[in-house]
Design an enzyme around this catalytic site. Structure first.
Site, mmCIF file in Angstrom:
data_model
loop_
_atom_site.group_PDB
_atom_site.id
_atom_site.type_symbol
_atom_site.label_atom_id
_atom_site.label_comp_id
_atom_site.label_asym_id
_atom_site.label_seq_id
_atom_site.Cartn_x
_atom_site.Cartn_y
_atom_site.Cartn_z
ATOM 1 N N CYS A 96 0.841 -1.192 0.000
ATOM 2 C CA CYS A 96 0.000 0.000 0.000
ATOM 3 C C CYS A 96 0.882 1.250 0.000
ATOM 4 O O CYS A 96 2.066 1.204 0.288
ATOM 5 C CB CYS A 96 -0.872 -0.011 1.243
ATOM 6 S SG CYS A 96 -1.835 -1.528 1.379
ATOM 7 N N TRP A 123 -3.482 -1.842 -1.662
ATOM 8 C CA TRP A 123 -3.335 -3.061 -2.462
ATOM 9 C C TRP A 123 -3.876 -4.159 -1.547
ATOM 10 O O TRP A 123 -3.238 -4.516 -0.554
ATOM 11 C CB TRP A 123 -1.866 -3.288 -2.816
ATOM 12 C CG TRP A 123 -1.590 -4.644 -3.403
ATOM 13 C CD1 TRP A 123 -1.250 -5.782 -2.722
ATOM 14 C CD2 TRP A 123 -1.641 -5.033 -4.782
ATOM 15 N NE1 TRP A 123 -1.091 -6.836 -3.574
ATOM 16 C CE2 TRP A 123 -1.321 -6.415 -4.848
ATOM 17 C CE3 TRP A 123 -1.934 -4.364 -5.952
ATOM 18 C CZ2 TRP A 123 -1.272 -7.123 -6.049
ATOM 19 C CZ3 TRP A 123 -1.883 -5.059 -7.157
ATOM 20 C CH2 TRP A 123 -1.571 -6.414 -7.198
ATOM 21 N N GLU A 131 11.391 -22.123 -16.726
ATOM 22 C CA GLU A 131 11.297 -20.724 -16.267
ATOM 23 C C GLU A 131 12.552 -19.950 -16.660
ATOM 24 O O GLU A 131 12.465 -18.803 -17.096
ATOM 25 C CB GLU A 131 11.062 -20.670 -14.762
ATOM 26 C CG GLU A 131 10.932 -19.268 -14.182
ATOM 27 C CD GLU A 131 9.798 -18.441 -14.794
ATOM 28 O OE1 GLU A 131 8.947 -18.998 -15.525
ATOM 29 O OE2 GLU A 131 9.797 -17.214 -14.577
ATOM 30 N N GLU A 176 11.975 -13.716 -22.948
ATOM 31 C CA GLU A 176 10.987 -12.618 -22.935
ATOM 32 C C GLU A 176 11.630 -11.260 -22.672
ATOM 33 O O GLU A 176 11.062 -10.240 -23.070
ATOM 34 C CB GLU A 176 9.868 -12.886 -21.943
ATOM 35 C CG GLU A 176 10.250 -12.886 -20.479
ATOM 36 C CD GLU A 176 9.024 -13.089 -19.581
ATOM 37 O OE1 GLU A 176 7.921 -12.657 -19.948
ATOM 38 O OE2 GLU A 176 9.184 -13.688 -18.515
ATOM 39 N N LYS A 213 1.522 -7.251 -19.228
ATOM 40 C CA LYS A 213 1.670 -7.832 -17.885
ATOM 41 C C LYS A 213 0.570 -8.857 -17.627
ATOM 42 O O LYS A 213 0.786 -9.872 -17.001
ATOM 43 C CB LYS A 213 1.621 -6.747 -16.813
ATOM 44 C CG LYS A 213 1.790 -7.270 -15.395
ATOM 45 C CD LYS A 213 3.125 -7.983 -15.207
ATOM 46 C CE LYS A 213 3.254 -8.597 -13.846
ATOM 47 N NZ LYS A 213 4.435 -9.492 -13.742
HETATM 48 C C1 AGP Z 1 6.083 -14.430 -17.202
HETATM 49 O O1 AGP Z 1 7.242 -13.647 -16.922
HETATM 50 C C2 AGP Z 1 5.121 -13.681 -18.103
HETATM 51 N N1 AGP Z 1 4.830 -12.408 -17.568
HETATM 52 C C3 AGP Z 1 3.900 -14.532 -18.443
HETATM 53 O O2 AGP Z 1 4.336 -15.795 -18.888
HETATM 54 C C4 AGP Z 1 2.904 -14.762 -17.292
HETATM 55 O O3 AGP Z 1 3.469 -15.633 -16.346
HETATM 56 C C5 AGP Z 1 1.630 -15.397 -17.888
HETATM 57 O O4 AGP Z 1 1.089 -14.483 -18.824
HETATM 58 C C6 AGP Z 1 0.585 -15.717 -16.824
HETATM 59 O O5 AGP Z 1 0.143 -14.535 -16.200
HETATM 60 P P1 AGP Z 1 -0.742 -14.660 -14.869
HETATM 61 O O6 AGP Z 1 0.122 -15.335 -13.848
HETATM 62 O O7 AGP Z 1 -1.106 -13.252 -14.500
HETATM 63 O O8 AGP Z 1 -1.948 -15.492 -15.207
#
Ligand code: AGP
Length: 626
Positions: free
Chosen positions: A2, A76, A499, A506, A621
């Protein structure tokens, strides 16, 4: 996390509070509020759900609120849905109107952090005649301050000290007392808080950007300290109520650097927030009992009876969240002897689902708004299958629609590439797997206790890893012109490889693939040529030799080998050209440690290529469309 802002001085407070909160908007929030006092008049409280703009409009940009002392907050949500009722500030009384009120309460305050034992404190206060209007832990804290203030007839500092001794968790509290007009009181443990001063004015903030355009002269209040903030002056106290002296410091950051806590990018800031995100997620369900520590899933909404009845788990997600599921499959099957299927949400939602009636579908999502994951959830519910969400955003669609929800407590994640939310999701999975194992009697009490003890060491082990980043920065620079990289591993090491590969792709746009190490020879090894980077993930001792053999096969074809393994496995240097070591923990939990160097590798590669680390091309995001 927050946002908190406070002001006391000769000027009108509300416009200054709104200005400061606006500087904290980047952190993400779901509601906001102000409390402003005009002399001895009752405090004026205005709150709004949603954007700060709504609050500014309600108060005519703050001009409608008389008074030159006040506190403001952007929330938040961690406990309780986003709403006006749950928005801060919170009061020690029982307001009727939660949107706008002149409140006669003795104590009003805002909070950033998590009161872990708020449920027991709420019960204690109820027994002492208090009632509650919100679902928040903050309201409990504010009422506890008043309880001590009135019960012992003591001053604000002593009341805060008693509260701090009683509360478990993390907090930065900013509180105003009706009997002390013009003053703001602050108490801090673990959550950030700074106090700025100029001639005749004082400011408080949970983060530097909020007050940087007002003053660069600030005090940093330390853990378990309190402060009385008056116009232009501040008095600090320790937990014994003794006054302590503080040095005034000058902030040299510019506004942009301040938002990132002095880090160059949000991603690096969030990588460093992982110990806290993992610790807060762990503590959100860990309870002390007479017989030792226990996992309490009552806030999740998953009973022991339901846990016993689960016949199969389907873990469904996208991207990094799916990688968490891949790791979780090995952990649940190993510890809880329960069959697990892990699926990409975009596949799950379209295939013919033949789910056992006692299956549990687990949807993992940081945002809680990912379209494919939400559709998968709805499909499972349409088939009458019980659903559990593992979500970081309170009140998000997946959180609201799942039958039960385990909130990760990572705080808002700004960088598109997830790090702290991913790590918090891993911790949530560990806790669920250990609890499933215990409830289904697959592990005994001693093993349960040992796993919980080991889980408590994870945050500090992550923190230790972050102390030594230089070697990775050097290694990333060495490969900044590479074209291909392969991550290979077996079991949980394969999940870690997935990962690590995604982080690299990315944000640095360097092509990479993650492969189950035993699968490489079935075709893809033809791509290995002189200088190809192959990263062997070697945290699972039972599979160590096999993966090393796969690495050597690649080396025989010209690959440059990086090994990633636990402290002490020095034999890997017989094969690898470069080795990164991580602290050891139970093999089931090694992903939490091994992922950190891979996050840093992707980060440094991106930086070495001069790319936009926080906002990579083509990415959002939260992927709220198919
Ligand atoms: C990971 O770094 C990416 N931002 C992307 O793969 C992300 O994990 C995926 O879009 C899932 O998003 P979420 O966890 O908000 O569902």
């Amino acid at each position: 996390m927050c946002g908190i802002v406070g002001y006391t001085g000769p000027a009108k407070a509300a416009p200054i509070l709104l200005e400061g909160l606006a500087k904290l908007e980047y952190r993400g929030y779901d509601s906001a509020g102000l409390a402003v006092r005009d002399g001895d008049a009752p405090v004026q409280i205005v709150k709004s759900k949603g954007r700060l703009r709504a609050l500014a409009e309600k108060t005519d940009e703050g001009r409608a609120l008389a008074g030159n002392v006040g506190i403001g907050h952007t929330r938040w949500a961690t406990h309780g849905e986003p709403s006006e009722r749950n928005a801060h500030p919170h009061v020690s009384g029982a307001p009727e109107d939660h949107d706008r009120s002149a409140d006669p309460s003795d104590v009003v305050g805002v909070h950033n952090g998590i009161i872990e034992n708020y449920a027991e404190l709420k019960e204690k206060l109820r027994k002492n005649g208090y009632s509650f209007y919100s679902e928040t832990d903050t309201e409990v804290a504010i009422k506890l301050v008043e309880y001590y203030y009135k019960k012992y007839g003591i001053g604000p500092i002593d009341a805060l000290a008693k509260t701090m001794v009683r509360v478990r968790g993390s907090y930065a509290l900013a509180v105003m007392f009706r009997d002390y007009p013009g003053e703001i009181y602050v108490a801090r443990k673990d959550s950030p808080m700074i106090i700025g001063v100029t001639e005749g004015e004082s400011f408080i903030a949970s983060d530097v950007p909020a007050i940087l355009n007002r003053t660069r002269s600030v005090y940093y209040i330390d853990n378990l300290e309190m402060a009385c903030v008056r116009p232009g002056s501040v008095a600090f106290y320790n937990l014994d109520g003794e006054q302590v002296e503080k040095q005034l410091t000058t902030i040299t950051w510019d506004a942009e650097a301040a938002e990132k806590g002095g880090f160059e990018h949000f991603m690096m800031k969030e990588i460093h927030e992982q110990p806290k995100a993992v610790r807060d997620t762990l503590h959100s369900v860990l309870r002390e009992t007479e017989t030792g520590k226990e996992i309490d899933l009552s806030s999740v909404g998953l009973s022991e009876e339901e846990i016993r009845r689960v016949s199969q788990l389907h873990i469904v997600a996208c991207g990094s969240a799916w990688h968490v599921g891949v790791a979780a499959q090995y952990i649940f099957e190993d510890l809880a002897a329960i069959p697990v299927r892990v699926e990409l949400a975009s596949e799950f939602r379209y295939r013919r689902l033949l789910l056992d009636k006692d299956a549990l579908v687990v949807i993992v999502s940081q945002s809680g708004e990912t379209a494919d994951s939400l559709a998968a959830l709805r499909e499972a519910k349409r088939l009458g299958i019980k659903t559990l969400g593992i979500v970081n955003t309170v009140g998000s669609s997946i959180a609201r629609e799942a039958d039960s929800v385990f909130y990760t407590v990572a705080g808002p994640e700004i960088a598109v590439a997830t790090t702290k939310a991913y790590s918090a999701q891993l911790m949530a999975m560990y806790l669920l797997a250990v609890q499933f194992a215990r409830v289904r009697e697959e592990i005994d009490a001693q093993a349960y206790a040992d796993y919980l003890t080991e889980l408590e060491t994870i945050p500090d082990k992550i923190a230790r890893l972050l102390e030594d980043k230089d070697r990775l920065q050097w290694f990333a620079a060495k490969f900044s012109n590479a074209h291909d990289a392969f991550f290979i591993g077996r079991g949980i090491d394969y999940a870690i490889s997935l990962e690590g590969s995604l982080k690299m792709k990315e944000i640095s746009y360097l092509h990479s693939e993650a492969y189950a190490a035993g699968e490489l020879k079935h075709g893809t090894i033809s791509l290995i040529e002189e200088g190809t980077l192959v990263i062997g993930v070697l945290t699972q001792s039972a599979l160590y030799e096999k993966t090393v053999s796969n690495m050597v096969e690649c080396k025989a074809r010209g690959a440059y080998l990086m090994g990633l393994t636990g402290y002490g496995n020095y034999s890997v240097e017989d094969a690898a050209d470069f080795t990164v070591y991580v602290p050891k923990t139970d093999p089931h939990f090694m992903a939490s440690l091994a992922v950190v160097p891979l996050q840093l590798l992707g980060y440094y590669l991106s930086v070495s290529r001069g790319l936009d680390v926080d906002k990579p091309r083509n990415l959002a995001k939260s992927v709220t469309v198919e």
